[in-house]
Motif scaffolding. Structure first.
Motif, mmCIF file in Angstrom:
data_model
loop_
_atom_site.group_PDB
_atom_site.id
_atom_site.type_symbol
_atom_site.label_atom_id
_atom_site.label_comp_id
_atom_site.label_asym_id
_atom_site.label_seq_id
_atom_site.Cartn_x
_atom_site.Cartn_y
_atom_site.Cartn_z
ATOM 1 N N TYR A 208 0.839 -1.209 0.000
ATOM 2 C CA TYR A 208 0.000 0.000 0.000
ATOM 3 C C TYR A 208 0.869 1.254 0.000
ATOM 4 N N ASP A 209 1.888 1.262 0.847
ATOM 5 C CA ASP A 209 2.742 2.435 0.990
ATOM 6 C C ASP A 209 3.429 2.795 -0.324
ATOM 7 N N MET A 210 3.726 1.795 -1.139
ATOM 8 C CA MET A 210 4.399 2.035 -2.412
ATOM 9 C C MET A 210 3.488 2.686 -3.453
ATOM 10 N N THR A 211 2.201 2.855 -3.143
ATOM 11 C CA THR A 211 1.272 3.492 -4.078
ATOM 12 C C THR A 211 0.935 4.915 -3.667
ATOM 13 N N ARG A 212 1.454 5.378 -2.539
ATOM 14 C CA ARG A 212 1.033 6.662 -1.998
ATOM 15 C C ARG A 212 2.056 7.756 -2.245
ATOM 16 N N GLY A 213 1.611 8.997 -2.040
ATOM 17 C CA GLY A 213 2.501 10.148 -2.066
ATOM 18 C C GLY A 213 3.317 10.265 -3.331
ATOM 19 N N MET A 214 4.629 10.368 -3.145
ATOM 20 C CA MET A 214 5.522 10.594 -4.286
ATOM 21 C C MET A 214 5.511 9.439 -5.262
ATOM 22 N N HIS B 52 -6.765 1.244 1.660
ATOM 23 C CA HIS B 52 -7.037 2.676 1.498
ATOM 24 C C HIS B 52 -8.298 3.077 2.265
ATOM 25 N N LEU B 53 -9.335 2.264 2.186
ATOM 26 C CA LEU B 53 -10.563 2.535 2.943
ATOM 27 C C LEU B 53 -10.331 2.428 4.442
ATOM 28 N N LEU B 54 -9.524 1.462 4.841
ATOM 29 C CA LEU B 54 -9.235 1.297 6.266
ATOM 30 C C LEU B 54 -8.430 2.472 6.814
ATOM 31 N N VAL B 55 -7.516 2.991 6.003
ATOM 32 C CA VAL B 55 -6.755 4.168 6.422
ATOM 33 C C VAL B 55 -7.704 5.338 6.659
#
Length: 293
Positions: free
Chosen positions: A129-135, A280-283
């Motif tokens: 998940y983290d690899m799809t966020r932000g930058m 993403h929904l859980l976040v």
């Protein structure tokens, strides 16, 4: 004059720190000094650092009371010690390739910040998940990033900028948010460009469990996010705060089947792309809960 001061915060992860320092011994660019800033470690880190010889200059800093103070206060221990042209922040659970420093140096000047990439080789669904966020939503090398996407697990900037901003804001006590807050000040006060340097890669293994990561997000929304928005009210888009405070957000929060999504997102038989959407929904669920409760 030194080119890089490399700042590595650590807390009770000696074995990972050893691998991180070993990867720096292999650097093709040698004009650097390492500052290991110890955040109250009790796992033998200090004894190891004092007994080990490294192929580069290394100094160790710790809090005067030797207790844990969090990432912002620990990284700030180097304020007053920096003498190099650039300061580079690298997390102690990451390792880097031999040309890592050269890749950062190729992008840096007095008007740029080199945001390196962090790649997780394997691990939990949280790493995916983290690899799809932000930058990571920016595909092109050297794409210009909004400063809010700065991640200080792997970033290099002119040292004068970090000193001028007086480092990280230690008012954020919970996990997360100090990177974003620093990015907000950089965006507002400096005008320096943040470039996504995909050649300066740091590698790690994401072993953080989904439940623990979501708890961190909830705690952040309850304290760090509110602190950040009180200081930078113009930055509401950073964590979709307008949606968090809307009627639609409230409805979505009550509709999310949290337990079902948690179980399904950790089920390896479910396609990763679908599991990421569930996370993403859980976040959102835990951000909303922390912010309003």
């Amino acid at each position: 004059m030194l080119l890089f001061d490399i700042v590595i915060p650590t807390y009770n992860n000696l074995e990972e720190l050893k691998r991180c320092l070993y990867s720096l011994e292999k650097q093709t660019l040698r004009n650097f000094k390492v500052w290991v800033v110890v955040d109250g470690s009790t796992d033998g880190t200090l004894a190891y650092l004092s007994s080990r010889h490294f192929e580069f200059m290394l100094e160790c800093l710790q809090h005067t009371d030797r207790r844990n103070h969090g990432r912002a206060a620990t990284r700030n221990l180097v304020l007053g010690c920096l003498t190099a042209t650039y300061v580079l922040f690298l997390d102690s659970d990451l390792v880097v390739n031999n040309n890592y420093l050269e890749s950062h140096n190729a992008v840096l000047n007095s008007t740029t910040i080199s945001q390196g990439q962090i790649c997780y080789k394997k691990g939990t669904i949280w790493g995916d998940y983290d690899m799809t966020r932000g930058m990571n939503r920016f595909q092109n090398n050297l794409a210009e990033l909004p400063a809010k996407y700065i991640l200080t697990g792997n970033v290099a900037m002119p040292a004068f900028l970090f000193v001028r901003l007086n480092g990280f804001d230690e008012g954020i006590k919970t996990y997360g948010g100090e990177d974003t807050e620093l990015g907000c000040r950089i965006q507002k006060e400096s005008g320096l460009k943040v470039l996504f340097n995909k050649q300066a890669v740091a590698f790690g293994v994401m072993d953080k469990s989904l439940s623990f990561a979501l708890q961190q997000r909830e705690a952040f929304a309850g304290q760090g996010l509110k602190y950040l928005l009180n200081k930078h009210p113009w930055a509401k888009d950073v964590f979709q705060v307008n949606f968090l405070t809307s009627l639609r957000g409230k409805i979505l929060y009550h509709l999310i089947p949290r337990k079902l999504l948690t179980q399904a997102s950790e089920n390896r038989y479910v396609p990763v792309s679908l599991r990421i959407k569930m996370v993403h929904l859980l976040v959102f669920y835990h951000l909303y809960k922390g912010y309003h409760h």
